[in-house]
Design an enzyme around this catalytic site. Structure first.
Site, PDB file in Angstrom:
ATOM      1  N   HIS A 299       0.837  -1.203   0.000  1.00  0.00           N
ATOM      2  CA  HIS A 299       0.000   0.000   0.000  1.00  0.00           C
ATOM      3  C   HIS A 299       0.878   1.263   0.000  1.00  0.00           C
ATOM      4  O   HIS A 299       0.671   2.173  -0.812  1.00  0.00           O
ATOM      5  CB  HIS A 299      -0.884  -0.055   1.256  1.00  0.00           C
ATOM      6  CG  HIS A 299      -1.821   1.084   1.445  1.00  0.00           C
ATOM      7  ND1 HIS A 299      -2.792   1.412   0.533  1.00  0.00           N
ATOM      8  CD2 HIS A 299      -1.958   1.972   2.462  1.00  0.00           C
ATOM      9  CE1 HIS A 299      -3.482   2.450   0.984  1.00  0.00           C
ATOM     10  NE2 HIS A 299      -2.984   2.824   2.150  1.00  0.00           N
ATOM     11  N   VAL A 300       1.857   1.297   0.890  1.00  0.00           N
ATOM     12  CA  VAL A 300       2.718   2.480   1.008  1.00  0.00           C
ATOM     13  C   VAL A 300       3.599   2.601  -0.246  1.00  0.00           C
ATOM     14  O   VAL A 300       3.756   3.681  -0.805  1.00  0.00           O
ATOM     15  CB  VAL A 300       3.587   2.388   2.281  1.00  0.00           C
ATOM     16  CG1 VAL A 300       4.630   3.490   2.302  1.00  0.00           C
ATOM     17  CG2 VAL A 300       2.708   2.460   3.518  1.00  0.00           C
TER      18      VAL A 300
END
Lengths: 311, 234
Positions: free
Chosen positions: B190-191
């Site tokens: 996600h990051v």
């Protein structure tokens, strides 16, 4: 009779220290240069009269007070181990199916001081659980964080977490007494010498004699409880019915560290860190190879065009 | 209604297109952003405190929380906050994350996406508010947070020790560790995706993205905002 343990010359005695550790939770320790002689407590269930002198002696020596509880209709009091009762007598009324005789099976329950301690394996706090080279497994309360992992690691269901200070408690095998050459308080207080203490070899020999005696009196399955699944224990039982340890208030037949705990504390640690590391490395490499995914001028003008054609 | 706000009355809350150069598109309301960052902070704190208890070499991280006892005491409470905070995100976004046929196409051509060649493939261009990768992050987080809160309650001995057997606790502790590893991996994805796809992070800091970003990565969503929704003209 096994001779009572004499009071030693305290001037000569030294306390256990770091040099005596063979295991320390969540840590590595160097192999000790000099190992202590393995010690053991032998509990001869066939000789126990259930007087609870050991239980009282334990409370006295460790300066513990069990709060007043409720009688549950059995002789068990308190009914189970607690953070303040590090040992309790478990009374089982068992009818022998062969002889139809009622037998009192009275087992002193408490920490078995496993050679391969599940509590120590499960503990995440460095130095909260230690094992000395003489076999004693001890909780070091200033390092305990009260997570209860030791409870999940123990194959005998021994440690208890105190509601007062959220730390784990169990029998220490009177490590403070043993370190200055004395035997455990329970062994010292036992009026029938059902509890004896000495080197593990001596205790096995003593048990052999007792088992021969029991067999000569018709207990053909008498034997020593020193379960190999946990590498043997430093608290052993002489049982008149060693073929069925379960009848002694649920003493496990073949205790060993649960495979769930072995996976959790073994492969899961390395695999878990490796998988997380692999994801992070993939990200770094992907970015290094592909570069950023940037919006182009054409994208911006296309968006501008879209908004303008719709107005 | 100001002239540069297009169809703001018809757009979903927090979503409208501002004309200009560059075009600016509202993607998240302030409420959604606050909700997201509370969840994010909890997840990071949980990962740090959890890893401290997961591997001995990371035990030193407990110092950040005031020692081992404090870490053990606070970790489950952060988990409770995360559970409720994520529930807010779930209610906001679940409908937009329902799986569509196009998502399967996207997933099948993941190598093109990762190879920065998705913009050459007409099937991979028209994407709604979320692509299949984002949806998998969403549903992965949802399932793993449910697993973590469930197994976490079983091993929260301070309050719930007496409700389960030791065998159940052993299973829970293993499940908890496994789910934690998985959720940290999803978090890394996600990051990383937010960093790799430039222009994404402003969606969660300012609530806005540029029109070019929306055109490039979520063209169907942009079209819907501009034309006033996916509904056909009645």
């Amino acid at each position: 009779m096994f001779p009572p343990i004499p009071n030693p010359d305290l001037k000569a005695a030294t306390k256990f220290g770091e040099k005596d550790l063979i295991r320390r939770s969540a840590s590595r320790v160097a192999e000790p240069a000099q190992k202590l002689t393995p010690m053991a407590k032998l509990i001869d269930v066939s000789k126990c009269i259930g007087c609870k002198a050991c239980q009282s002696a334990c409370l006295e020596w460790n300066d513990l007070r069990e709060p007043v509880g409720f009688n549950d209709g059995t002789y068990n009091n308190p009914p189970d181990l607690t953070p303040t009762s590090l040992t309790v007598m478990k009374f089982t009324e068992w009818v022998n199916p062969e002889t139809r005789n009622l037998e009192w099976l009275i087992r002193k329950d408490g920490c078995m001081h496993c050679a391969d301690p599940g509590c120590l394996k499960a503990c995440p706090a460095p130095g909260a659980i230690v094992q000395y080279s003489n076999g004693i497994v001890d909780f070091v309360h200033e390092n305990c964080i009260g997570c209860g992992y030791c409870v999940k690691g123990c194959p005998f269901n021994i440690p208890r977490i105190s509601k007062a200070d959220s730390k784990a408690y169990k029998c220490t095998l009177c490590s403070d007494r043993v370190s200055v050459g004395q035997g455990p308080a329970c062994a010292k207080a036992c009026p029938t010498q059902a509890i004896v203490f000495g080197t593990k070899d001596e205790m096995k020999q003593w048990a052999d004699g007792r088992i021969k005696d029991l067999k000569s009196r018709g207990y053909k399955n008498a034997g020593l409880y020193d379960p190999p699944g946990v590498g043997g224990t430093h608290v052993m039982y002489v049982l008149h019915h060693a073929d069925q340890p379960e009848i002694y208030a649920g003493l496990p037949r073949d205790p060993r560290i649960s495979p769930l705990v072995e996976i959790w504390k073994g492969v899961a640690k390395y695999a878990g860190l490796a998988v997380m590391g692999a994801f992070a490395v993939f990200g770094v490499l992907h970015h290094a190879v592909m570069g950023p995914n940037r919006v182009t001028r054409e994208d911006e003008s296309a968006a501008k065009q879209l908004t303008e054609t719709q107005s | 209604m100001s002239a540069d706000e297009m169809r703001a009355d018809e757009a979903k809350p927090g979503e409208s297109v501002h004309r200009g150069d560059p075009v600016v598109v509202d993607r998240y309301t302030a409420g959604a952003r606050i909700n997201h960052w509370i969840t994010a902070a909890c997840l990071i704190l949980l990962a740090i405190s959890g890893m401290a208890l997961f591997h001995p070499s990371l035990f030193g991280l407990t110092a950040l929380f005031g020692g081992g006892q404090a870490t053990r005491a606070i970790h489950p409470w952060i988990g409770v906050v995360l559970f409720f905070s994520f529930s807010g995100l779930f209610l906001r976004f679940w409908r937009l994350n329902l799986w569509k046929g196009a998502d399967t196409t996207w997933l099948a051509r993941l190598n093109k996406v990762l190879g920065n060649r998705d913009h050459e493939d007409p099937d991979l261009v028209e994407i709604g508010k979320y692509n299949a990768g984002q949806k998998m992050v969403f549903w992965g987080m949802t399932l793993l947070i449910l697993t973590l809160i469930g197994s976490g309650l079983v091993i929260w001995d301070e309050y719930f020790a007496s409700y389960t057997t030791i065998t159940q606790k052993r299973l829970a502790v293993l499940l908890h560790a496994g789910a934690a590893v998985a959720i940290i991996c999803i978090w890394i994805v996600h990051v990383y995706a937010a960093i790799w796809v430039r222009g994404t992070i402003s969606a969660m800091t300012k609530g806005q993205v540029t029109g070019g970003w929306a055109w490039r990565h979520h063209r169907k969503w942009l079209r819907e905002l501009v034309t006033g929704g996916p509904r056909p003209a009645e």
